[in-house]
Write a protein that holds these residues in place. Sequence first.
Motif, PDB file in Angstrom:
ATOM      1  N   ASN A 254       0.842  -1.195   0.000  1.00 32.37           N
ATOM      2  CA  ASN A 254       0.000   0.000   0.000  1.00 32.37           C
ATOM      3  C   ASN A 254       0.881   1.250   0.000  1.00 32.37           C
ATOM      4  N   PRO A 255       1.418   1.592  -1.165  1.00 28.93           N
ATOM      5  CA  PRO A 255       2.329   2.741  -1.222  1.00 28.93           C
ATOM      6  C   PRO A 255       1.655   4.082  -0.939  1.00 28.93           C
ATOM      7  N   MET A 256       0.338   4.177  -1.160  1.00 25.45           N
ATOM      8  CA  MET A 256      -0.342   5.434  -0.872  1.00 25.45           C
ATOM      9  C   MET A 256      -0.286   5.721   0.630  1.00 25.45           C
ATOM     10  N   ILE A 257      -0.536   4.713   1.449  1.00 23.83           N
ATOM     11  CA  ILE A 257      -0.456   4.887   2.894  1.00 23.83           C
ATOM     12  C   ILE A 257       0.988   5.186   3.297  1.00 23.83           C
ATOM     13  N   SER A 258       1.948   4.574   2.623  1.00 23.01           N
ATOM     14  CA  SER A 258       3.357   4.879   2.904  1.00 23.01           C
ATOM     15  C   SER A 258       3.644   6.353   2.653  1.00 23.01           C
ATOM     16  N   GLY A 259       3.121   6.883   1.553  1.00 21.45           N
ATOM     17  CA  GLY A 259       3.308   8.305   1.249  1.00 21.45           C
ATOM     18  C   GLY A 259       2.685   9.193   2.315  1.00 21.45           C
ATOM     19  N   VAL A 260       1.492   8.844   2.759  1.00 20.17           N
ATOM     20  CA  VAL A 260       0.826   9.624   3.800  1.00 20.17           C
ATOM     21  C   VAL A 260       1.611   9.527   5.113  1.00 20.17           C
ATOM     22  N   LEU A 261       2.139   8.356   5.426  1.00 21.77           N
ATOM     23  CA  LEU A 261       2.952   8.211   6.644  1.00 21.77           C
ATOM     24  C   LEU A 261       4.213   9.081   6.573  1.00 21.77           C
ATOM     25  N   PHE A 262       4.853   9.122   5.415  1.00 24.83           N
ATOM     26  CA  PHE A 262       6.006  10.017   5.245  1.00 24.83           C
ATOM     27  C   PHE A 262       5.598  11.464   5.540  1.00 24.83           C
ATOM     28  N   LEU A 263       4.430  11.864   5.023  1.00 26.67           N
ATOM     29  CA  LEU A 263       3.966  13.238   5.240  1.00 26.67           C
ATOM     30  C   LEU A 263       3.625  13.492   6.709  1.00 26.67           C
ATOM     31  N   LEU A 264       3.032  12.519   7.384  1.00 31.52           N
ATOM     32  CA  LEU A 264       2.722  12.682   8.812  1.00 31.52           C
ATOM     33  C   LEU A 264       4.001  12.770   9.645  1.00 31.52           C
ATOM     34  N   ILE A 265       4.988  11.969   9.291  1.00 28.49           N
ATOM     35  CA  ILE A 265       6.280  12.042   9.996  1.00 28.49           C
ATOM     36  C   ILE A 265       6.917  13.407   9.755  1.00 28.49           C
ATOM     37  N   ALA A 266       6.816  13.909   8.533  1.00 27.76           N
ATOM     38  CA  ALA A 266       7.348  15.242   8.229  1.00 27.76           C
ATOM     39  C   ALA A 266       6.653  16.308   9.064  1.00 27.76           C
ATOM     40  N   GLU A 267       5.325  16.213   9.188  1.00 21.70           N
ATOM     41  CA  GLU A 267       4.595  17.170  10.036  1.00 21.70           C
ATOM     42  C   GLU A 267       5.043  17.066  11.478  1.00 21.70           C
ATOM     43  N   SER A 268       5.244  15.835  11.945  1.00 21.27           N
ATOM     44  CA  SER A 268       5.684  15.630  13.327  1.00 21.27           C
ATOM     45  C   SER A 268       7.055  16.253  13.576  1.00 21.27           C
ATOM     46  N   MET A 269       7.902  16.219  12.573  1.00 21.83           N
ATOM     47  CA  MET A 269       9.232  16.809  12.708  1.00 21.83           C
ATOM     48  C   MET A 269       9.177  18.328  12.575  1.00 21.83           C
ATOM     49  N   PHE A 270       8.365  18.806  11.649  1.00 19.58           N
ATOM     50  CA  PHE A 270       8.282  20.239  11.402  1.00 19.58           C
ATOM     51  C   PHE A 270       7.691  20.977  12.603  1.00 19.58           C
ATOM     52  N   PHE A 271       6.618  20.410  13.150  1.00 19.55           N
ATOM     53  CA  PHE A 271       6.005  20.964  14.360  1.00 19.55           C
ATOM     54  C   PHE A 271       6.416  20.054  15.511  1.00 19.55           C
ATOM     55  N   ASP A 272       7.207  20.536  16.380  1.00 22.75           N
ATOM     56  CA  ASP A 272       7.732  19.714  17.472  1.00 22.75           C
ATOM     57  C   ASP A 272       6.662  19.538  18.548  1.00 22.75           C
ATOM     58  N   VAL A 273       5.616  18.762  18.208  1.00 21.03           N
ATOM     59  CA  VAL A 273       4.502  18.523  19.123  1.00 21.03           C
ATOM     60  C   VAL A 273       4.298  17.009  19.201  1.00 21.03           C
ATOM     61  N   SER A 274       4.415  16.439  20.376  1.00 23.95           N
ATOM     62  CA  SER A 274       4.340  14.989  20.528  1.00 23.95           C
ATOM     63  C   SER A 274       2.984  14.429  20.094  1.00 23.95           C
ATOM     64  N   GLY A 275       1.930  15.223  20.198  1.00 23.55           N
ATOM     65  CA  GLY A 275       0.612  14.762  19.771  1.00 23.55           C
ATOM     66  C   GLY A 275       0.572  14.377  18.304  1.00 23.55           C
ATOM     67  N   LEU A 276       1.374  15.021  17.472  1.00 19.18           N
ATOM     68  CA  LEU A 276       1.417  14.670  16.053  1.00 19.18           C
ATOM     69  C   LEU A 276       2.056  13.304  15.846  1.00 19.18           C
ATOM     70  N   LEU A 277       3.064  12.991  16.643  1.00 22.08           N
ATOM     71  CA  LEU A 277       3.677  11.670  16.551  1.00 22.08           C
ATOM     72  C   LEU A 277       2.710  10.599  17.047  1.00 22.08           C
ATOM     73  N   VAL A 278       1.932  10.918  18.065  1.00 23.77           N
ATOM     74  CA  VAL A 278       0.899   9.990  18.534  1.00 23.77           C
ATOM     75  C   VAL A 278      -0.127   9.766  17.426  1.00 23.77           C
ATOM     76  N   TRP A 279      -0.560  10.838  16.761  1.00 26.28           N
ATOM     77  CA  TRP A 279      -1.520  10.717  15.666  1.00 26.28           C
ATOM     78  C   TRP A 279      -0.947   9.860  14.538  1.00 26.28           C
ATOM     79  N   THR A 280       0.326  10.044  14.211  1.00 25.23           N
ATOM     80  CA  THR A 280       0.981   9.238  13.183  1.00 25.23           C
ATOM     81  C   THR A 280       0.932   7.762  13.560  1.00 25.23           C
ATOM     82  N   THR A 281       1.200   7.473  14.818  1.00 23.00           N
ATOM     83  CA  THR A 281       1.175   6.090  15.300  1.00 23.00           C
ATOM     84  C   THR A 281      -0.241   5.519  15.241  1.00 23.00           C
ATOM     85  N   VAL A 282      -1.229   6.298  15.656  1.00 30.98           N
ATOM     86  CA  VAL A 282      -2.624   5.848  15.599  1.00 30.98           C
ATOM     87  C   VAL A 282      -3.026   5.561  14.151  1.00 30.98           C
TER      88      VAL A 282
END
Length: 139
Positions: free
Chosen positions: A93-121
Amino acid sequence: MFLRWLQAVLLLQGTVLVAVPAAILHFSTPSLRDVIAEPGSTRFVFALAMAVPGLILAAWTMSLFIRFGDGTAAPWDPPQKLVIRGPYRHVRNPMISGVLFLLIAESMFFDVSGLLVWTTVFFVGNSVYFPLVEEPGLR
């Protein structure tokens, strides 16, 4: 077809990549200036390094669904034909892989742990959803 694609993008990716992260940022930090990565910083560069391939992969896979699958990523408008081109030849499922890359990028760009939790969820939810719901339908 364009309207079908636009609806899927706005509802699915718009919710996952924009609406939920915006709500997390709104409720977790008083000021974005405190959490945003400085241009040129290591965090900014790594976020960009994740965002670019994520965006390319997500856009590429969505275009393959439209051009060769006669459908969208939306569960209510799935591809009518199995797509086995491009990254679909190598990744389940490469589409989900692409979205995960983008969520990880958001988590890094905004240093907010809640975004990393959302990525994991999001990751865990898709890891459960696809084998239980989508894959039986593909058989």
